[in-house]
Write a protein that holds these residues in place. Structure first.
Motif, PDB file in Angstrom:
ATOM      1  N   GLU A  89       0.843  -1.196   0.000  1.00 22.12           N
ATOM      2  CA  GLU A  89       0.000   0.000   0.000  1.00 22.12           C
ATOM      3  C   GLU A  89       0.877   1.245   0.000  1.00 22.12           C
ATOM      4  O   GLU A  89       1.695   1.446   0.908  1.00 22.12           O
ATOM      5  CB  GLU A  89      -0.924   0.014   1.229  1.00 22.12           C
ATOM      6  CG  GLU A  89      -1.912  -1.149   1.238  1.00 22.12           C
ATOM      7  CD  GLU A  89      -2.784  -1.159   2.480  1.00 22.12           C
ATOM      8  OE1 GLU A  89      -2.216  -1.219   3.597  1.00 22.12           O
ATOM      9  OE2 GLU A  89      -4.011  -1.099   2.339  1.00 22.12           O
ATOM     10  N   GLY A  90       0.736   2.049  -1.056  1.00 19.83           N
ATOM     11  CA  GLY A  90       1.439   3.322  -1.144  1.00 19.83           C
ATOM     12  C   GLY A  90       2.946   3.225  -1.073  1.00 19.83           C
ATOM     13  O   GLY A  90       3.599   4.094  -0.480  1.00 19.83           O
ATOM     14  N   VAL A  91       3.521   2.206  -1.717  1.00 21.08           N
ATOM     15  CA  VAL A  91       4.961   1.977  -1.597  1.00 21.08           C
ATOM     16  C   VAL A  91       5.748   2.934  -2.486  1.00 21.08           C
ATOM     17  O   VAL A  91       5.541   2.997  -3.700  1.00 21.08           O
ATOM     18  CB  VAL A  91       5.316   0.520  -1.953  1.00 21.08           C
ATOM     19  CG1 VAL A  91       6.824   0.347  -2.159  1.00 21.08           C
ATOM     20  CG2 VAL A  91       4.840  -0.420  -0.853  1.00 21.08           C
ATOM     21  N   ASP A  92       6.641   3.696  -1.847  1.00 22.90           N
ATOM     22  CA  ASP A  92       7.657   4.499  -2.526  1.00 22.90           C
ATOM     23  C   ASP A  92       9.014   3.891  -2.224  1.00 22.90           C
ATOM     24  O   ASP A  92       9.245   3.398  -1.112  1.00 22.90           O
ATOM     25  CB  ASP A  92       7.688   5.944  -2.025  1.00 22.90           C
ATOM     26  CG  ASP A  92       6.410   6.725  -2.310  1.00 22.90           C
ATOM     27  OD1 ASP A  92       5.731   6.414  -3.295  1.00 22.90           O
ATOM     28  OD2 ASP A  92       6.118   7.656  -1.528  1.00 22.90           O
ATOM     29  N   LEU A  93       9.919   3.960  -3.194  1.00 21.90           N
ATOM     30  CA  LEU A  93      11.302   3.557  -2.945  1.00 21.90           C
ATOM     31  C   LEU A  93      12.222   4.540  -3.633  1.00 21.90           C
ATOM     32  O   LEU A  93      12.112   4.767  -4.849  1.00 21.90           O
ATOM     33  CB  LEU A  93      11.568   2.137  -3.470  1.00 21.90           C
ATOM     34  CG  LEU A  93      12.995   1.632  -3.224  1.00 21.90           C
ATOM     35  CD1 LEU A  93      13.252   1.411  -1.737  1.00 21.90           C
ATOM     36  CD2 LEU A  93      13.279   0.361  -4.009  1.00 21.90           C
TER      37      LEU A  93
END
Length: 219
Positions: free
Chosen positions: A8-12
């Motif tokens: 859910e809502g993964v930023d990297l």
């Protein structure tokens, strides 16, 4: 059916570069899902977040309802070792070990004795047409044979999820098709969910569901 794996809502970020941008993802038990995208689109980065190898900069990834962020490093390592399997583009086998030893490695690392571990590995390898090559060093195998060993190693401990990063990218079309079909047949037979990262529409066509990734955005 509830998702076994969810993001859910993964930023990297890698430094200031955003490789994954707000990704939402779900995977059900026994489901085969493909993540398609060109080189550099962020699909492998997302795969490693989903597998608990990389920690997302923002957002969350959970397995069986438990967020990775709630687990200790040791617990997360145990989860990856016991309940996940991995297939990489080039197999990543240990050349000093035999075919049988490579395939049995997840069971041996989990503490299983050599006899039962090798018996289980031999059974999976037999279903992949590798019975005559159990004692051969992996350095003596063809590309297609090596990838079959990698598939056996990923499935021998009957994981809940297998993560496959371009699993047939290093093979010619004939070997790629054969290995992929055997891989997915075995996975489906034991109820393993599979996440395949690929740029190949033919590979993605074997999946139950498909995502596309462009410039870090998953759709």
């Amino acid at each position: 059916m509830d998702a076994i794996l969810r993001a859910e809502g993964v930023d990297l970020f890698y430094g200031t570069q955003k490789a994954v941008n707000g990704a939402d993802f779900s995977l059900r038990r026994g489901e085969v899902t493909a993540i398609m995208g060109s080189s550099g689109s962020g699909k492998s980065s997302l795969l490693y977040c989903l597998a608990g190898v990389l920690a997302p900069t923002n957002g969350s990834v959970s397995f069986d309802g438990v967020a990775f962020s709630k687990l200790s490093d040791d617990d997360l390592s145990t989860l990856r070792r016991e309940r996940f399997g991995f297939v990489f583009q080039y197999g990543e086998l240990l050349p000093e070990l035999t075919v049988e030893e490579n395939a049995a490695l997840p069971l041996r690392l989990a503490g299983q004795r050599k006899g039962p571990a090798h018996a289980a590995a031999g059974e999976v390898l037999g279903r992949l047409g590798m019975t005559e090559l159990l004692q051969r060093r992996t350095s003596q195998l063809s590309g297609g044979q090596s990838q079959r060993v990698a598939v056996a190693r990923a499935l021998v401990h009957r994981p809940d999820v297998v993560f496959a990063d371009e699993p047939t990218g290093a093979l010619d079309s004939v070997n790629a098709s054969a290995v992929l079909e055997e891989f997915l047949r075995l996975a489906r037979d034991q109820g393993t969910a599979v996440v395949i990262v690929t740029h190949d529409a033919t590979v993605a066509g074997h999946a139950d569901s498909r995502y596309t990734m462009t410039d870090g955005i998953l759709k």
